[in-house]
Write an enzyme that holds these catalytic residues in place. Structure first.
Site, PDB file in Angstrom:
ATOM      1  N   PHE A 124      33.801  56.788  45.272  1.00  0.00           N
ATOM      2  CA  PHE A 124      33.967  56.036  44.082  1.00  0.00           C
ATOM      3  C   PHE A 124      35.278  56.494  43.366  1.00  0.00           C
ATOM      4  O   PHE A 124      35.324  57.421  43.091  1.00  0.00           O
ATOM      5  CB  PHE A 124      32.701  55.976  43.069  1.00  0.00           C
ATOM      6  CG  PHE A 124      32.999  54.714  42.405  1.00  0.00           C
ATOM      7  CD1 PHE A 124      32.580  53.358  42.702  1.00  0.00           C
ATOM      8  CD2 PHE A 124      33.528  54.593  41.029  1.00  0.00           C
ATOM      9  CE1 PHE A 124      32.635  52.200  41.907  1.00  0.00           C
ATOM     10  CE2 PHE A 124      33.567  53.426  40.556  1.00  0.00           C
ATOM     11  CZ  PHE A 124      33.204  52.311  40.998  1.00  0.00           C
ATOM     12  N   LYS A 162      39.987  43.474  35.829  1.00  0.00           N
ATOM     13  CA  LYS A 162      41.035  43.978  35.314  1.00  0.00           C
ATOM     14  C   LYS A 162      41.832  45.151  36.030  1.00  0.00           C
ATOM     15  O   LYS A 162      42.929  45.592  35.604  1.00  0.00           O
ATOM     16  CB  LYS A 162      40.470  45.005  34.003  1.00  0.00           C
ATOM     17  CG  LYS A 162      39.606  44.130  33.161  1.00  0.00           C
ATOM     18  CD  LYS A 162      39.173  45.002  31.713  1.00  0.00           C
ATOM     19  CE  LYS A 162      38.062  44.530  30.997  1.00  0.00           C
ATOM     20  NZ  LYS A 162      37.608  45.322  29.901  1.00  0.00           N
ATOM     21  N   GLY A 163      41.115  45.483  37.194  1.00  0.00           N
ATOM     22  CA  GLY A 163      41.789  46.937  37.975  1.00  0.00           C
ATOM     23  C   GLY A 163      43.197  46.775  38.342  1.00  0.00           C
ATOM     24  O   GLY A 163      43.367  47.658  38.611  1.00  0.00           O
ATOM     25  N   ARG A 188      40.380  53.920  33.464  1.00  0.00           N
ATOM     26  CA  ARG A 188      41.284  53.410  33.785  1.00  0.00           C
ATOM     27  C   ARG A 188      42.765  53.920  33.357  1.00  0.00           C
ATOM     28  O   ARG A 188      43.670  53.757  34.174  1.00  0.00           O
ATOM     29  CB  ARG A 188      41.412  51.894  33.064  1.00  0.00           C
ATOM     30  CG  ARG A 188      40.335  50.943  33.620  1.00  0.00           C
ATOM     31  CD  ARG A 188      40.461  49.590  33.252  1.00  0.00           C
ATOM     32  NE  ARG A 188      39.043  48.910  33.076  1.00  0.00           N
ATOM     33  CZ  ARG A 188      38.868  48.226  34.200  1.00  0.00           C
ATOM     34  NH1 ARG A 188      39.380  48.250  35.331  1.00  0.00           N
ATOM     35  NH2 ARG A 188      37.663  47.399  34.111  1.00  0.00           N
ATOM     36  N   LYS A 242      38.616  50.269  51.221  1.00  0.00           N
ATOM     37  CA  LYS A 242      37.766  51.347  51.512  1.00  0.00           C
ATOM     38  C   LYS A 242      36.885  50.761  52.695  1.00  0.00           C
ATOM     39  O   LYS A 242      35.668  50.085  52.509  1.00  0.00           O
ATOM     40  CB  LYS A 242      36.845  51.349  50.207  1.00  0.00           C
ATOM     41  CG  LYS A 242      36.092  52.819  50.160  1.00  0.00           C
ATOM     42  CD  LYS A 242      35.040  52.775  49.153  1.00  0.00           C
ATOM     43  CE  LYS A 242      35.329  52.789  47.909  1.00  0.00           C
ATOM     44  NZ  LYS A 242      34.279  52.793  46.927  1.00  0.00           N
ATOM     45  N   ASP A 285      36.533  46.594  48.906  1.00  0.00           N
ATOM     46  CA  ASP A 285      35.389  47.436  49.169  1.00  0.00           C
ATOM     47  C   ASP A 285      34.656  46.667  50.378  1.00  0.00           C
ATOM     48  O   ASP A 285      34.823  46.875  51.333  1.00  0.00           O
ATOM     49  CB  ASP A 285      34.520  47.821  48.086  1.00  0.00           C
ATOM     50  CG  ASP A 285      33.547  48.735  48.036  1.00  0.00           C
ATOM     51  OD1 ASP A 285      33.517  49.513  48.932  1.00  0.00           O
ATOM     52  OD2 ASP A 285      32.843  48.643  47.005  1.00  0.00           O
ATOM     53  N   GLU A 310      45.488  43.164  44.451  1.00  0.00           N
ATOM     54  CA  GLU A 310      44.003  43.712  44.148  1.00  0.00           C
ATOM     55  C   GLU A 310      44.152  45.095  44.426  1.00  0.00           C
ATOM     56  O   GLU A 310      44.815  45.756  45.000  1.00  0.00           O
ATOM     57  CB  GLU A 310      43.029  42.999  45.253  1.00  0.00           C
ATOM     58  CG  GLU A 310      41.640  43.479  45.314  1.00  0.00           C
ATOM     59  CD  GLU A 310      41.059  43.084  43.754  1.00  0.00           C
ATOM     60  OE1 GLU A 310      41.425  43.595  42.796  1.00  0.00           O
ATOM     61  OE2 GLU A 310      39.853  42.610  43.953  1.00  0.00           O
ATOM     62  N   ASP A 311      43.245  45.726  43.424  1.00  0.00           N
ATOM     63  CA  ASP A 311      43.367  47.106  43.392  1.00  0.00           C
ATOM     64  C   ASP A 311      42.418  47.741  44.580  1.00  0.00           C
ATOM     65  O   ASP A 311      42.893  48.866  45.161  1.00  0.00           O
ATOM     66  CB  ASP A 311      42.752  47.782  42.075  1.00  0.00           C
ATOM     67  CG  ASP A 311      41.306  47.094  41.949  1.00  0.00           C
ATOM     68  OD1 ASP A 311      40.813  46.242  42.768  1.00  0.00           O
ATOM     69  OD2 ASP A 311      40.705  47.288  40.796  1.00  0.00           O
ATOM     70  N   ASP A 343      38.267  51.375  37.251  1.00  0.00           N
ATOM     71  CA  ASP A 343      37.252  52.022  36.379  1.00  0.00           C
ATOM     72  C   ASP A 343      35.950  52.376  36.813  1.00  0.00           C
ATOM     73  O   ASP A 343      35.443  52.016  37.956  1.00  0.00           O
ATOM     74  CB  ASP A 343      37.007  51.113  35.308  1.00  0.00           C
ATOM     75  CG  ASP A 343      36.208  50.025  35.567  1.00  0.00           C
ATOM     76  OD1 ASP A 343      36.257  49.252  36.705  1.00  0.00           O
ATOM     77  OD2 ASP A 343      34.877  49.611  35.166  1.00  0.00           O
TER      78      ASP A 343
HETATM   79  P1  IMP Z   1      33.907  44.150  46.901  1.00  0.00           P
HETATM   80  O1  IMP Z   1      33.515  42.946  46.278  1.00  0.00           O
HETATM   81  O2  IMP Z   1      32.622  45.194  47.486  1.00  0.00           O
HETATM   82  O3  IMP Z   1      35.171  44.265  47.828  1.00  0.00           O
HETATM   83  O4  IMP Z   1      34.570  44.928  45.521  1.00  0.00           O
HETATM   84  C1  IMP Z   1      35.628  44.978  45.038  1.00  0.00           C
HETATM   85  C2  IMP Z   1      35.796  44.943  43.520  1.00  0.00           C
HETATM   86  O5  IMP Z   1      34.771  46.055  43.226  1.00  0.00           O
HETATM   87  C3  IMP Z   1      37.024  45.618  43.277  1.00  0.00           C
HETATM   88  O6  IMP Z   1      37.859  44.580  43.013  1.00  0.00           O
HETATM   89  C4  IMP Z   1      36.583  46.688  42.233  1.00  0.00           C
HETATM   90  O7  IMP Z   1      36.832  46.003  40.937  1.00  0.00           O
HETATM   91  C5  IMP Z   1      35.239  47.119  42.401  1.00  0.00           C
HETATM   92  N1  IMP Z   1      35.265  48.386  43.215  1.00  0.00           N
HETATM   93  C6  IMP Z   1      34.903  48.578  44.452  1.00  0.00           C
HETATM   94  N2  IMP Z   1      35.062  49.909  44.790  1.00  0.00           N
HETATM   95  C7  IMP Z   1      35.350  50.534  43.831  1.00  0.00           C
HETATM   96  C8  IMP Z   1      35.754  51.976  43.410  1.00  0.00           C
HETATM   97  O8  IMP Z   1      35.721  52.834  44.376  1.00  0.00           O
HETATM   98  N3  IMP Z   1      36.227  52.166  42.121  1.00  0.00           N
HETATM   99  C9  IMP Z   1      36.438  51.198  41.366  1.00  0.00           C
HETATM  100  N4  IMP Z   1      35.900  50.071  41.481  1.00  0.00           N
HETATM  101  C10 IMP Z   1      35.549  49.678  42.756  1.00  0.00           C
HETATM  102 MG    MG Z   2      38.992  44.402  41.038  1.00  0.00          MG
END
Ligand code: IMP
Ligand code: MG
Length: 175
Positions: A152, A43-44, A165, A131, A103, A99-100, A159
């Site tokens: 975070f 949803k982000g 959100r 990040k 990470d 994408e939001d 969220d």
């Molecule tokens: P990844 O697979 O570790 O890159 O994570 C990506 C997903 O994790 C993002 O699309 C977010 O939904 C969630 N996410 C990662 N870091 C954060 C954060 O700092 N705040 C909120 N959601 C996060």
């Molecule tokens: Mg996301």
């Protein structure tokens, strides 16, 4: 009452609006004469998508996909699944994933591989935040809003356990 983590402003709404306008002008320039399909990751990314698309001077279409990677809390569960798929065919389309946050990179790598198999004409990534200190899988971000520190973050669609959100600024949670 259980005490809630307190959000502290990291990126103000005016800074976010500035970044969205900059990204939109880069994207509008690069996609001149095309009809891109923007795919938002739910949803982000829905707030970012809503602002970005209204700045784009292109006859675009939008779609959303929902992936599950996070159980609850701040760490990814590792296993990623498509929970709600695409209705619009991707084959031959100029696809821009919205994408939001990137990470560890696991979620977006999974999604880009998944979309590549559907043979789009082109496939690029627009991420509001990066990040990169937490990256485990290399990811090429074609259009990036902000590099963010290893905290975070919530707000502007992002969220923590479905909370925060609605915040108009991007904040980090104090632990
Ligand atoms: P990844 O697979 O570790 O890159 O994570 C990506 C997903 O994790 C993002 O699309 C977010 O939904 C969630 N996410 C990662 N870091 C954060 C954060 O700092 N705040 C909120 N959601 C996060
Ligand atoms: Mg996301």
């Amino acid at each position: 009452m259980v005490s809630q983590p307190q959000p502290v402003v990291l990126l103000r709404r005016e800074e976010i609006a500035g970044a969205v306008a900059r990204l939109a002008s880069e994207i509008s320039r690069d996609y001149q004469g095309k009809q891109p399909l923007l795919i938002g990751v739910l949803k982000g990314s829905f707030v970012f998508m809503a602002d970005l698309m209204r700045h784009l001077d292109l006859p675009l279409e939008i779609e959303f996909i929902r992936l599950s990677s996070y159980g609850s809390g701040k760490e990814s569960s590792g296993e990623i699944k498509v929970v709600q798929g695409l209705k619009t065919p991707v084959k031959g389309r100029d696809v821009l994933v919205v994408e939001d946050i990137v990470d560890t990179g696991g979620t977006i790598c999974f999604l880009l591989d998944y979309l590549k198999k559907k043979k789009p004409a082109s496939l690029r990534l627009c991420a509001l935040t990066d990040k990169s200190s937490r990256r485990r899988v290399p990811v090429n971000i074609d259009y990036l809003g902000f590099a963010v520190p290893d905290k975070f973050i919530v707000g502007y669609g992002l969220d923590f356990n479905e909370k925060f959100r609605y915040l108009p600024d991007i904040c980090y949670l104090e632990d």
